[in-house]
Design a protein around this motif. Sequence first.
Motif, PDB file in Angstrom:
ATOM      1  N   ALA A  78      33.553  43.096  48.698  1.00 12.27           N
ATOM      2  CA  ALA A  78      33.264  41.861  47.950  1.00 12.27           C
ATOM      3  C   ALA A  78      34.116  40.706  48.467  1.00 12.27           C
ATOM      4  CB  ALA A  78      33.505  42.080  46.451  1.00 12.27           C
ATOM      5  N   SER A  79      35.404  40.954  48.680  1.00 11.42           N
ATOM      6  CA  SER A  79      36.261  39.844  49.129  1.00 11.42           C
ATOM      7  C   SER A  79      35.922  39.457  50.562  1.00 11.42           C
ATOM      8  CB  SER A  79      37.748  40.199  48.978  1.00 11.42           C
ATOM      9  OG  SER A  79      38.006  41.432  49.581  1.00 11.42           O
ATOM     10  N   SER A  80      35.517  40.423  51.373  1.00 16.10           N
ATOM     11  CA  SER A  80      35.139  40.123  52.760  1.00 16.10           C
ATOM     12  C   SER A  80      33.902  39.217  52.781  1.00 16.10           C
ATOM     13  CB  SER A  80      34.865  41.454  53.477  1.00 16.10           C
ATOM     14  OG  SER A  80      34.211  41.252  54.692  1.00 16.10           O
ATOM     15  N   GLU A 134      43.138  40.705  41.509  1.00 15.84           N
ATOM     16  CA  GLU A 134      43.577  40.999  42.887  1.00 15.84           C
ATOM     17  C   GLU A 134      42.458  40.694  43.888  1.00 15.84           C
ATOM     18  OE1 GLU A 134      44.650  45.204  41.835  1.00 15.84           O
ATOM     19  OE2 GLU A 134      46.216  44.840  43.315  1.00 15.84           O
ATOM     20  N   THR A 135      41.245  41.083  43.509  1.00 15.70           N
ATOM     21  CA  THR A 135      40.107  40.875  44.418  1.00 15.70           C
ATOM     22  C   THR A 135      39.898  39.379  44.666  1.00 15.70           C
ATOM     23  OG1 THR A 135      39.136  42.851  43.449  1.00 15.70           O
ATOM     24  CG2 THR A 135      37.682  41.500  44.798  1.00 15.70           C
ATOM     25  N   LEU A 136      40.047  38.603  43.585  1.00 17.20           N
ATOM     26  CA  LEU A 136      39.888  37.150  43.717  1.00 17.20           C
ATOM     27  C   LEU A 136      41.022  36.569  44.579  1.00 17.20           C
ATOM     28  CD1 LEU A 136      38.307  34.636  42.854  1.00 17.20           C
ATOM     29  CD2 LEU A 136      39.702  34.543  40.781  1.00 17.20           C
ATOM     30  N   LEU A 163      42.167  54.008  47.512  1.00 18.12           N
ATOM     31  CA  LEU A 163      42.448  55.125  46.614  1.00 18.12           C
ATOM     32  C   LEU A 163      42.751  54.654  45.188  1.00 18.12           C
ATOM     33  CD1 LEU A 163      44.550  57.288  49.090  1.00 18.12           C
ATOM     34  CD2 LEU A 163      42.159  57.571  48.440  1.00 18.12           C
ATOM     35  N   GLN A 164      43.428  53.519  45.056  1.00 20.35           N
ATOM     36  CA  GLN A 164      43.852  53.045  43.717  1.00 20.35           C
ATOM     37  C   GLN A 164      42.954  51.960  43.155  1.00 20.35           C
ATOM     38  OE1 GLN A 164      45.867  54.424  41.876  1.00 20.35           O
ATOM     39  NE2 GLN A 164      47.457  55.454  43.069  1.00 20.35           N
ATOM     40  N   GLY A 165      42.144  51.334  43.991  1.00 19.62           N
ATOM     41  CA  GLY A 165      41.284  50.240  43.538  1.00 19.62           C
ATOM     42  C   GLY A 165      42.054  48.925  43.446  1.00 19.62           C
ATOM     43  N   MET A 166      41.317  47.864  43.138  1.00 20.26           N
ATOM     44  CA  MET A 166      41.949  46.551  42.884  1.00 20.26           C
ATOM     45  C   MET A 166      41.249  45.980  41.664  1.00 20.26           C
ATOM     46  SD  MET A 166      42.814  44.243  46.200  1.00 20.26           S
ATOM     47  CE  MET A 166      41.229  43.931  46.878  1.00 20.26           C
ATOM     48  N   ASP A 167      41.994  45.342  40.768  1.00 20.65           N
ATOM     49  CA  ASP A 167      41.298  44.724  39.638  1.00 20.65           C
ATOM     50  C   ASP A 167      40.720  43.384  40.074  1.00 20.65           C
ATOM     51  OD1 ASP A 167      43.280  42.816  39.523  1.00 20.65           O
ATOM     52  OD2 ASP A 167      44.084  43.423  37.580  1.00 20.65           O
ATOM     53  N   PHE A 168      40.033  42.706  39.139  1.00 21.24           N
ATOM     54  CA  PHE A 168      39.317  41.493  39.555  1.00 21.24           C
ATOM     55  C   PHE A 168      40.281  40.405  40.031  1.00 21.24           C
ATOM     56  CE2 PHE A 168      37.401  37.331  38.854  1.00 21.24           C
ATOM     57  CZ  PHE A 168      36.359  37.446  39.760  1.00 21.24           C
TER      58      PHE A 168
END
Length: 442
Positions: A181-183, A54-56, A47-52
Amino acid sequence: MNAYDILYRKRQGACLTPEEIGFLIQGHLQGHVPDYQIAAWLMAVCLQGMDFDETLALTRQMRDSGQKLAWSVPGKITLDKHSTGGVGDKTTLVVIPALAACGVPVLKMSGRGLGHSGGTVDKLEAIPGFRTTLSVPEALAQVQRTGAVLIGQSAELAPADKKLYALRDVTATVDCIPLIASSIMSKKLASGAQRILLDVKVGNGGFLPAYEQAERLAQTCVAIGAAEGVATRAVLSRMDTPLGYAVGNALEVREAVQFLLNPRQAEPALRTLCLELIAQGLEMTGVVPDVPAGRMEAERALTSGAAAAKFAEIVATQGGPATCQDILDSLPQAPITHMVRAPLAGTVQQIDARAIGLLARDMGAGRIVKDDPIDLTAGITLSVTVQQTVRAGDPLATLHVRAQDQDHIAEFERRLLDACTIEQVGSAPASAPPDPVIAVLG
Ligand code: URA
């Protein structure tokens, strides 16, 4: 630090620190952070997303949660390839042997099919004797010897992704770009190849129907690869129509082997995409100076029979038959086949990938939930591609049906016809089929 505060911050839209993400992932692996808190966090991320950043951080946590392979082949640059999955996507069975035949070492770990989308491991298991469960040392030894290995995803690599994915699957949090992407990238980075080539599908037969979403996924994966020093490239390819003619496990292996034996007869979109992926892989690994040279080299690997010979070598090394012809002869076949014919003359405007994928699944080729049994023989072979002109009564497709589905053939036929849009002659002139390659990033 505690999980409740971290969840609350994420729910409010904050960006979490690497330490907070590590607290959740490691805590979950060690059993301190229970499923329900991780599920709540996953929903907040959706719902809120993750910035790059956090994703990394999440990618790194998942990559580091298990074994990390460090392997190399002297004098060569190693490559891994990944498709985000679709209907009729048998590119791995063509692209990996072709790359290996050109001297690119590939250790390819693949997944199983779920829902409307197929998985390479299921396809490979249609080949009698083929072993998809080699240990990591066995797989590494085969790459050194044969140049490529095709196996299932090792449970020892990125185990945190496996746990998270199981929760995403039941909490409606699969189709979230930073989580996808992280998966993907955690598993690819843990596999240790020096280059990563992604085939990101765009269209209703894949995960992400809209181009903008697929492009964002591709950009995120490419940026994660760059941040980790592993050059990553993404080919965005069309998945609104099944790729190739066959949908279903043994049927797709048959089509891939026939492609390798006779590349000029391959379905045009499948052929174009495979050539592009091979060419990009050859350029990324320095085998050729540029992508056009890669396309020529890819053509050579296919038409010379080198890719077919390499596929047979890989299959034989992993316990299957010794030649491509032996593979074709050994593939299991459904007990019932049923031809579906065009109800009217016209141009095939659309073959709905998702509808065909769901039909193949319901015919037994796929799963509704993860551990469902599948029938390796079931599925569909299309006789046409989009923009092809047909006469009334021409073959549209063959249904390959399990014995227990004898009474469902009429329903399968109706669903197949519903998935194909034929515009009557005169109402819409045929044009060239769209290029399956939409863009290349990275
Ligand atoms: N493929 C993956 O490996 N992970 C996802 O989250 C989606 C597709």
